[in-house]
Design an enzyme around this catalytic site. Sequence first.
Site, mmCIF file in Angstrom:
data_model
loop_
_atom_site.group_PDB
_atom_site.id
_atom_site.type_symbol
_atom_site.label_atom_id
_atom_site.label_comp_id
_atom_site.label_asym_id
_atom_site.label_seq_id
_atom_site.Cartn_x
_atom_site.Cartn_y
_atom_site.Cartn_z
ATOM 1 C CG HIS A 291 -1.683 1.258 1.426
ATOM 2 N ND1 HIS A 291 -2.894 1.496 0.816
ATOM 3 C CD2 HIS A 291 -1.407 2.371 2.157
ATOM 4 C CE1 HIS A 291 -3.339 2.701 1.161
ATOM 5 N NE2 HIS A 291 -2.456 3.246 1.982
ATOM 6 C CD GLU A 292 1.882 3.440 3.677
ATOM 7 O OE1 GLU A 292 2.016 4.507 3.035
ATOM 8 O OE2 GLU A 292 0.937 3.241 4.455
ATOM 9 C CG HIS B 131 0.355 6.312 -0.731
ATOM 10 N ND1 HIS B 131 -0.768 6.893 -1.283
ATOM 11 C CD2 HIS B 131 -0.048 5.761 0.449
ATOM 12 C CE1 HIS B 131 -1.805 6.706 -0.486
ATOM 13 N NE2 HIS B 131 -1.399 6.025 0.576
ATOM 14 C CG HIS C 222 5.625 11.454 -5.335
ATOM 15 N ND1 HIS C 222 6.750 11.523 -4.535
ATOM 16 C CD2 HIS C 222 5.491 12.695 -5.886
ATOM 17 C CE1 HIS C 222 7.268 12.735 -4.602
ATOM 18 N NE2 HIS C 222 6.522 13.470 -5.414
#
Length: 227
Positions: A94-95, A98, A102
Amino acid sequence: MHFLILLALFAVLIFGPQWWVRYVLAHYNKQEEDFPGTGGELARHLLGRFQLQTIKVVPAEGVGDHYDPVAGEVRLSLENMDRRSLTAIATAAHEVGHAIQHATDYHPFVWRQRLVGFSQFSGRIGSFLLFAVPVLTLITKTPAAGLLMFLAAVGTLGISVLVQLLTLPVEWDASFGRALPILEAGYIDHSQRHGVRRILRACALTYVASSLAGLLNFWRWMRLLKG
């Protein structure tokens, strides 16, 4: 009786999401020795796979799992960093999701960062105003001035909750638009998909759940000022 029912509903609304998130993450945090790597190792592997080697994977220090776009770091709790569990690998994915948002200039992610910055600034202003309410009321001896400042403080502090709700699609995309397809493409088996989906849903709702719980501060401030 009606008051107790309303109080119970209020507690469920405010704390229910946070309790559920904690329950799901803890439920699937069992050590799985047959996993080929830890959450931290998977994060490093995925960053390399997507040509994001400049992004570091570091331990989170007291603020929970998150991606810091300014520092260029995926930050994982020590447990998720070093543990071989379904929660650890899903959270890491999940991270990394991100970080991929980006890197690809995903527009909702860009707007989310602007809103978060504004939310943090308004939160500091709101906290200052709340502290200033009693002082201003005593100096001016005008209750209306204190009331107006209090309403302004509550409004600015409430922005953080609104921001999290508005940016929920960014979290949802990190979980189900990025992490889930990656994990389903060979990192988990069919029996683990249901658990991974629940974890990714919890990851997406983490900030909203925390913001809702933070609404309790409004009640505490109102009681304090009323007293």
